[in-house]
Design a protein around this motif. Structure first.
Motif, PDB file in Angstrom:
ATOM      1  N   LYS A   2       0.809  -1.214   0.000  1.00 48.08           N
ATOM      2  CA  LYS A   2       0.000   0.000   0.000  1.00 48.08           C
ATOM      3  C   LYS A   2       0.847   1.271   0.000  1.00 48.08           C
ATOM      4  O   LYS A   2       0.389   2.322   0.420  1.00 48.08           O
ATOM      5  N   LEU A   3       2.055   1.176  -0.493  1.00 41.78           N
ATOM      6  CA  LEU A   3       2.960   2.319  -0.418  1.00 41.78           C
ATOM      7  C   LEU A   3       2.449   3.535  -1.181  1.00 41.78           C
ATOM      8  O   LEU A   3       2.517   4.652  -0.675  1.00 41.78           O
ATOM      9  N   LYS A   4       1.940   3.331  -2.378  1.00 41.98           N
ATOM     10  CA  LYS A   4       1.454   4.463  -3.172  1.00 41.98           C
ATOM     11  C   LYS A   4       0.265   5.130  -2.491  1.00 41.98           C
ATOM     12  O   LYS A   4       0.189   6.355  -2.411  1.00 41.98           O
ATOM     13  N   GLU A   5      -0.648   4.313  -1.982  1.00 40.71           N
ATOM     14  CA  GLU A   5      -1.829   4.843  -1.293  1.00 40.71           C
ATOM     15  C   GLU A   5      -1.425   5.679  -0.081  1.00 40.71           C
ATOM     16  O   GLU A   5      -1.937   6.793   0.114  1.00 40.71           O
ATOM     17  N   ARG A   7       1.450   7.163   0.491  1.00 42.81           N
ATOM     18  CA  ARG A   7       2.165   8.364   0.048  1.00 42.81           C
ATOM     19  C   ARG A   7       1.201   9.410  -0.498  1.00 42.81           C
ATOM     20  O   ARG A   7       1.272  10.589  -0.136  1.00 42.81           O
ATOM     21  N   GLU A   8       0.279   8.981  -1.346  1.00 43.60           N
ATOM     22  CA  GLU A   8      -0.661   9.936  -1.938  1.00 43.60           C
ATOM     23  C   GLU A   8      -1.606  10.527  -0.901  1.00 43.60           C
ATOM     24  O   GLU A   8      -1.994  11.695  -1.018  1.00 43.60           O
ATOM     25  N   GLN A  14       7.204  10.957  -4.681  1.00 46.73           N
ATOM     26  CA  GLN A  14       8.164   9.870  -4.509  1.00 46.73           C
ATOM     27  C   GLN A  14       9.531  10.427  -4.142  1.00 46.73           C
ATOM     28  O   GLN A  14      10.224   9.876  -3.294  1.00 46.73           O
ATOM     29  N   TYR A  28      12.879   3.995  -4.773  1.00 42.13           N
ATOM     30  CA  TYR A  28      11.565   4.022  -4.127  1.00 42.13           C
ATOM     31  C   TYR A  28      10.469   3.644  -5.113  1.00 42.13           C
ATOM     32  O   TYR A  28       9.556   2.882  -4.785  1.00 42.13           O
ATOM     33  N   SER A  29      10.549   4.155  -6.328  1.00 47.62           N
ATOM     34  CA  SER A  29       9.563   3.832  -7.351  1.00 47.62           C
ATOM     35  C   SER A  29       9.490   2.323  -7.585  1.00 47.62           C
ATOM     36  O   SER A  29       8.396   1.765  -7.740  1.00 47.62           O
ATOM     37  N   TYR A  31      10.028   0.009  -5.380  1.00 42.93           N
ATOM     38  CA  TYR A  31       9.284  -0.569  -4.248  1.00 42.93           C
ATOM     39  C   TYR A  31       7.790  -0.377  -4.468  1.00 42.93           C
ATOM     40  O   TYR A  31       7.003  -1.307  -4.313  1.00 42.93           O
ATOM     41  N   GLU A  32       7.412   0.846  -4.815  1.00 43.72           N
ATOM     42  CA  GLU A  32       6.004   1.185  -4.965  1.00 43.72           C
ATOM     43  C   GLU A  32       5.348   0.409  -6.108  1.00 43.72           C
ATOM     44  O   GLU A  32       4.176   0.045  -6.014  1.00 43.72           O
ATOM     45  N   ASN A  33       6.096   0.137  -7.162  1.00 46.45           N
ATOM     46  CA  ASN A  33       5.558  -0.570  -8.320  1.00 46.45           C
ATOM     47  C   ASN A  33       5.738  -2.081  -8.242  1.00 46.45           C
ATOM     48  O   ASN A  33       5.375  -2.790  -9.183  1.00 46.45           O
TER      49      ASN A  33
END
Length: 69
Positions: A2-5, A7-8, A14, A28-29, A31-33
């Motif tokens: 849930k990293l993107k969620e 962060r947003e 990022q 980091y990208s 990890y998020e993807n």
């Protein structure tokens, strides 16, 4: 994960989060993807930064039991 969620929800980029974690934005990208998994130390920093458990970040179900000692 849930990293993107996370962060947003905090309106950060990022790049800003990568700077907090002392890693590159590209790392980091990844990890998020889901291209790579964050190592233990980064996961720990993410949990502390967001104030959530690793279980939450990893998308594990609620109510998992901890082993008794």
């Amino acid at each position: 994960m849930k990293l993107k969620e996370l962060r947003e929800d905090r309106d950060i980029t990022q790049k800003e989060l990568a700077d907090v974690l002392n890693i590159t934005q590209n790392t980091y990208s990844n990890y998020e993807n889901g291209k790579t998994e964050p190592p233990y130390e980064i996961m720990k920093k993410l949990c502390l930064f967001y104030g959530v458990s690793a279980d939450y970040i990893l998308g594990l179900p609620k109510g998992l039991k901890y082993p008794e000692r």
